[in-house]
Design a protein around this motif. Structure first.
Motif, short mmCIF file in Angstrom:
data_model
loop_
_atom_site.label_atom_id
_atom_site.label_comp_id
_atom_site.label_asym_id
_atom_site.label_seq_id
_atom_site.Cartn_x
_atom_site.Cartn_y
_atom_site.Cartn_z
N GLY A 288 0.81 -1.21 0.00
CA GLY A 288 0.00 0.00 0.00
C GLY A 288 0.85 1.26 0.00
O GLY A 288 0.51 2.25 -0.67
N THR A 289 1.95 1.24 0.74
CA THR A 289 2.86 2.39 0.75
C THR A 289 3.50 2.58 -0.62
O THR A 289 3.62 3.71 -1.12
CB THR A 289 3.94 2.19 1.83
N ALA A 290 3.92 1.48 -1.26
CA ALA A 290 4.51 1.57 -2.59
C ALA A 290 3.48 2.08 -3.61
O ALA A 290 3.80 2.92 -4.47
CB ALA A 290 5.04 0.20 -3.02
N LEU A 291 2.25 1.60 -3.52
CA LEU A 291 1.20 2.05 -4.43
C LEU A 291 0.98 3.55 -4.29
O LEU A 291 0.88 4.28 -5.29
CB LEU A 291 -0.09 1.28 -4.13
N GLY A 292 0.90 4.04 -3.04
CA GLY A 292 0.69 5.47 -2.82
C GLY A 292 1.81 6.32 -3.38
O GLY A 292 1.57 7.37 -3.99
N ALA A 293 3.06 5.89 -3.19
CA ALA A 293 4.20 6.65 -3.69
C ALA A 293 4.18 6.74 -5.21
O ALA A 293 4.38 7.81 -5.80
CB ALA A 293 5.51 6.02 -3.21
N LEU A 294 3.93 5.62 -5.88
CA LEU A 294 3.89 5.61 -7.35
C LEU A 294 2.73 6.45 -7.88
O LEU A 294 2.88 7.19 -8.86
CB LEU A 294 3.79 4.17 -7.85
N TYR A 295 1.58 6.33 -7.25
CA TYR A 295 0.42 7.08 -7.74
C TYR A 295 0.64 8.59 -7.62
O TYR A 295 0.27 9.35 -8.51
CB TYR A 295 -0.83 6.67 -6.95
N PHE A 296 1.26 9.02 -6.53
CA PHE A 296 1.46 10.45 -6.32
C PHE A 296 2.50 11.05 -7.26
O PHE A 296 2.57 12.26 -7.40
CB PHE A 296 1.79 10.74 -4.86
N VAL A 297 3.34 10.22 -7.88
CA VAL A 297 4.25 10.75 -8.90
C VAL A 297 3.45 11.40 -10.02
O VAL A 297 3.74 12.52 -10.46
CB VAL A 297 5.15 9.62 -9.47
N GLY A 298 2.43 10.69 -10.49
CA GLY A 298 1.60 11.26 -11.54
C GLY A 298 0.55 12.21 -11.03
O GLY A 298 0.30 13.26 -11.62
N PHE A 299 -0.06 11.88 -9.90
CA PHE A 299 -1.18 12.68 -9.38
C PHE A 299 -0.74 14.09 -9.01
O PHE A 299 -1.43 15.07 -9.32
CB PHE A 299 -1.78 11.96 -8.18
N PRO A 398 -9.46 4.54 -0.43
CA PRO A 398 -9.37 3.12 -0.07
C PRO A 398 -7.94 2.66 0.24
O PRO A 398 -7.74 1.80 1.11
CB PRO A 398 -9.92 2.40 -1.31
N ASN A 399 -6.96 3.22 -0.47
CA ASN A 399 -5.59 2.79 -0.20
C ASN A 399 -5.15 3.19 1.20
O ASN A 399 -4.47 2.43 1.89
CB ASN A 399 -4.64 3.38 -1.24
N VAL A 400 -5.50 4.39 1.64
CA VAL A 400 -5.19 4.79 3.01
C VAL A 400 -5.85 3.86 4.01
O VAL A 400 -5.23 3.41 4.98
CB VAL A 400 -5.62 6.26 3.24
N THR A 401 -7.11 3.54 3.77
CA THR A 401 -7.84 2.65 4.67
C THR A 401 -7.18 1.28 4.76
O THR A 401 -6.90 0.78 5.85
CB THR A 401 -9.29 2.48 4.19
N MET A 402 -6.90 0.67 3.61
CA MET A 402 -6.38 -0.70 3.61
C MET A 402 -4.92 -0.76 4.04
O MET A 402 -4.47 -1.79 4.54
CB MET A 402 -6.56 -1.31 2.22
N THR A 403 -4.18 0.32 3.86
CA THR A 403 -2.77 0.31 4.26
C THR A 403 -2.60 0.47 5.76
O THR A 403 -1.72 -0.15 6.36
CB THR A 403 -2.02 1.43 3.52
#
Length: 550
Positions: A288-299, A398-403
């Motif tokens: 979940g932490t890796a997903l958030g970091a990658l998503y925020f590169v583009g976001f 959802p990512n914050v919740t599940m992480t």
């Protein structure tokens, strides 16, 4: 023996009865989190006004954005750990007071130097606030309530970034004159003052616990590692990537040393800044932490690109530039509220679907901005941006919740800080790389703004596709862990609830309910054996065993 109440109970309540004011307290923390995260993107539309009024260069005024993000990221994990050790309420209120004062100082800054200093201090205060928000949710809520609270928190994280350009443009339109940009900072003062008074009244007080030592070597290694990775990105516009490239391997080395040090401290029953078992023993936290970091590169980076395209390429005013991306913000806000309810049922699959929608929506937007007639540009892009916003609302919340919801309460601050550090690092990469690519394409194509925005947004999609791959991996792992359905015709097993009424989907109960909620995505069995409870936990009388580390 005095113990800290870990279930959001009132002082001295041994049963950990939920605080009846917990939902009111939640809204105080959410309003404060919205304000601090909004300041990451709200300033972007005001940079041209600041540059003209203060008579400074583009590279200097860029520090108003980059300096805030840098200071924000540097303090997240240490501030989270301080909140765990010294009390989240105390750190939250002190940081909020500092944020209000620094906002007033930034608004009154007579020069670019004072403005940058105020923004650095403001970013540090915001970085101290952020991990307390998620940690207070862990402390105040249990079971299904915690899932709903994290859904609201995730919505704030996503919506605050999306509405920043719109809010900044609106403030500049209302505050006429060359110094209207100052009100972008002044607006934080009354809002923050009210939040401070309400926080003093509503945030739960906890009984004093055993004072823990701060892992100073860990703080030093993590801080210098993050600084080394971010400095070349902060100086990207002035050639920092070329001059300071050597800081990237140095930063990676320092972070590797940090990981090694933390593992050594944990193995000796010490008090690590960030317990490695969060990554290895808490299901979903690492991915979940890796997903958030990658998503925020583009976001994070795409908003600066849109502002540059609409204002410099099409000549829009700041308010019109912000309104052009309003469909994304509307879709993100609406989906974030709904996804907070769906995440318990769909789990990681909801994030996968959201990321697919973001990729399709922003991909269509890039094609429209490149090829559509200028007069119809914003109207044609609006449906695509709306689809992207709906998808984004199903990703961040959802990512914050599940992480975070399986994280032990006693490590909630450090865990929330690490999650947001990854997001800030990703955001720093995006805000440096995507505008840099935008300017590079302009220089190579003779100021072809359409080609520049299409290529920059397309590059953001690469990072989002990488986050989609991580989400699919996590979803497949959860799907394999899901317990089989009862045999046909056999009686369904009725699980016994834990002390707080929470159960696992496989019938196991929580001792403190952290794995409650019955989500198919997160209700499967825990990480299993091999994670013994440390002697340090025993020495301090820690009975918060919802993490399954015994």
């Amino acid at each position: 023996m005095n113990r800290q109440v870990r279930s959001g109970g009132r002082r001295g309540d041994p049963a950990g009865t939920p605080d009846p004011r917990r939902w009111k307290a939640l809204w105080v923390t959410l309003a404060t989190g919205f304000m601090s995260l909004l300041d990451v993107t709200i300033v972007a539309v005001a940079l041209p006004s600041m540059q003209r009024d203060l008579g400074t260069s583009a590279s200097s005024v860029q520090w108003v954005v980059s300096g805030y993000a840098l200071a924000f990221a540097l303090v997240l994990v240490p501030a989270g750990r301080l909140g765990d050790a010294m009390g989240r309420r105390r750190i939250f209120l002190c940081a909020l007071a500092g944020f209000v004062l620094c906002s007033a100082g930034a608004g009154a800054a007579p020069s670019i130097t004072w403005l940058v200093v105020a923004r650095l201090a403001q970013g540090a205060c915001a970085g101290c606030l952020a991990p307390q928000n998620s940690a207070l949710i862990q402390q105040m809520f249990r079971g299904a309530e915690r899932g709903r609270a994290f859904g609201l928190f995730g919505a704030v994280v996503g919506v605050s970034s999306a509405v920043g350009p719109i809010t900044g443009g609106l403030i500049l339109a209302l505050a006429h004159g060359t110094q209207g940009w100052r009100w972008i900072f002044y607006v934080n003062v009354p809002v923050g003052a009210v939040a401070l008074l309400l926080g003093l009244r509503l945030l739960p007080k906890v009984a004093p616990g055993r004072r823990e030592r701060l892992d100073l070597p860990g703080v030093t290694l993590l801080g210098t590692g993050v600084l080394a990775l971010m400095l070349p990105l902060v100086f990207a516009e002035s050639g920092g990537l070329h001059r300071l490239w050597w800081l990237f391997p140095l930063g990676a080395l320092l972070l590797a040393c940090f990981a090694r040090w933390e593992a050594r401290v944990a193995a000796r029953d010490g008090q690590p800044l960030l317990d490695p078992r969060l990554l290895t023993g808490t299901r979903g936290y690492g991915l979940g932490t890796a997903l958030g970091a990658l998503y925020f590169v583009g976001f994070s980076g795409v908003w600066l690109v849109f502002a540059l395209f609409f204002q410099n390429g099409l000549g829009y005013e700041p308010l019109r530039s912000g309104l052009a991306v309003t469909p994304f913000a509307i879709g993100s806000a609406a989906a974030a509220v709904v996804s907070g309810r769906l995440v318990e049922r769909l789990g990681r699959l909801l994030t996968v679907c959201g990321l697919v929608a973001v990729v399709l929506g922003l991909g269509a937007t890039a094609l429209i901005l490149h090829s559509a007639p200028p007069a119809m540009l914003t109207w044609l892009a609006a449906p695509a941006l709306l689809v992207g916003g709906l998808g984004s609302g199903c990703v961040i919340s959802p990512n914050v919740t599940m992480t975070l919801r399986d994280v032990p309460v006693r490590m909630a601050g450090a865990a929330g800080g690490a999650l947001q550090t990854g997001q800030r690092l990703g955001g720093a990469v995006g805000t440096a790389a995507l505008p840099g690519l935008f300017y590079a394409v302009l220089a190579a194509t003779g100021q072809d703004y359409r080609a520049a925005v299409a290529l920059a947004v397309g590059s953001a999609l690469v990072a989002m596709l990488a986050s989609l791959a991580v989400a699919v991996l996590d979803w497949r792992r959860d799907h394999r862990r899901r317990p089989p359905a009862p045999a046909s015709g056999g009686p369904a097993r009725t699980p016994s609830p834990g002390p707080d009424g929470s159960v696992h989907s496989d019938g196991r109960t929580d001792r403190c309910g952290t794995r409650g909620g019955g989500s198919p995505g997160r209700g499967a069995p825990g990480p299993g054996p091999g994670l013994p409870r440390t002697a340090q936990d025993t020495r301090r009388g820690d009975t918060d065993l919802d993490h399954g580390w015994e």
